[in-house]
Design a protein around this motif. Sequence first.
Motif, mmCIF file in Angstrom:
data_model
loop_
_atom_site.group_PDB
_atom_site.id
_atom_site.type_symbol
_atom_site.label_atom_id
_atom_site.label_comp_id
_atom_site.label_asym_id
_atom_site.label_seq_id
_atom_site.Cartn_x
_atom_site.Cartn_y
_atom_site.Cartn_z
ATOM 1 N N ASN A 1 -69.422 -14.535 -40.924
ATOM 2 C CA ASN A 1 -69.787 -16.310 -40.700
ATOM 3 C C ASN A 1 -69.777 -16.440 -39.339
ATOM 4 N N LEU A 2 -69.606 -15.427 -38.360
ATOM 5 C CA LEU A 2 -69.514 -15.847 -37.020
ATOM 6 C C LEU A 2 -70.935 -16.383 -36.601
ATOM 7 N N ARG A 3 -70.976 -17.259 -35.776
ATOM 8 C CA ARG A 3 -72.407 -17.997 -35.400
ATOM 9 C C ARG A 3 -72.253 -17.872 -33.943
ATOM 10 N N LEU B 1 -66.353 -18.330 -31.744
ATOM 11 C CA LEU B 1 -65.354 -17.594 -30.960
ATOM 12 C C LEU B 1 -65.788 -17.705 -29.516
ATOM 13 N N ARG B 2 -64.631 -18.333 -28.775
ATOM 14 C CA ARG B 2 -65.025 -18.709 -27.229
ATOM 15 C C ARG B 2 -63.926 -17.960 -26.356
ATOM 16 N N LEU C 1 -58.517 -24.104 -33.446
ATOM 17 C CA LEU C 1 -57.574 -24.034 -32.335
ATOM 18 C C LEU C 1 -58.183 -23.924 -31.088
ATOM 19 N N ASN C 2 -57.836 -25.014 -30.175
ATOM 20 C CA ASN C 2 -58.424 -24.832 -28.627
ATOM 21 C C ASN C 2 -57.061 -24.950 -27.564
ATOM 22 N N LEU C 3 -57.111 -23.896 -27.192
ATOM 23 C CA LEU C 3 -56.093 -23.479 -25.985
ATOM 24 C C LEU C 3 -56.765 -23.036 -24.795
ATOM 25 N N ARG C 4 -57.663 -23.791 -24.548
ATOM 26 C CA ARG C 4 -58.661 -23.323 -23.047
ATOM 27 C C ARG C 4 -57.809 -23.986 -21.908
ATOM 28 N N HIS C 5 -58.013 -23.087 -20.972
ATOM 29 C CA HIS C 5 -57.113 -23.458 -19.488
ATOM 30 C C HIS C 5 -55.722 -23.445 -19.758
ATOM 31 N N THR D 1 -61.834 -21.696 -38.598
ATOM 32 C CA THR D 1 -63.447 -21.510 -38.131
ATOM 33 C C THR D 1 -63.616 -21.526 -36.634
ATOM 34 N N GLN D 2 -62.864 -22.213 -35.890
ATOM 35 C CA GLN D 2 -63.060 -22.292 -34.545
ATOM 36 C C GLN D 2 -62.167 -21.955 -33.523
#
Length: 137
Positions: free
Chosen positions: A104-106, A80-81, A24-28, A50-51
């Motif tokens: 599992n966080l890398r 995680l960002r 899931l990418n909800l950047r900006h 996972t992301q």
Amino acid sequence: GEIGDEGANTIAEAVGTWGCLSSLNLRHNKIGDKGVGVLAAALGQCLALTQLELSFNEIGDDGLGLLAGALCKCTTLTDLRLSSHRVTNEGVKNLACVLGGCKNLRSLVLLGSNITRDGLQHFPERFRGMASTRERT
């Protein structure tokens, strides 16, 4: 355009039905504490996640606390960002508490937040090198 808290509510409704969501990418998107709180409740049901990319939103300490509660259920999370938020050393404590369960966080990215070296001390040892701060060491 940005979705804000209102759009986050709509996405959360859908995410709650996608149990197999892996990224899931909800950047900006100008998502604040209220919006991330609703998303967090839905993300807790995404056991294959996972992301997660939520950088450059308007998440503060309260929102990070809500998100942290959901992340403890996301045991498959690898990336995680959370860069460029209003999170402080106090708020990061909640996230640090649950990261031990994220086996599992890398990758953990927290650049551009108000977290200092003192805040990083709350993280389990293996995450301290991953989480960068605005303060030079």
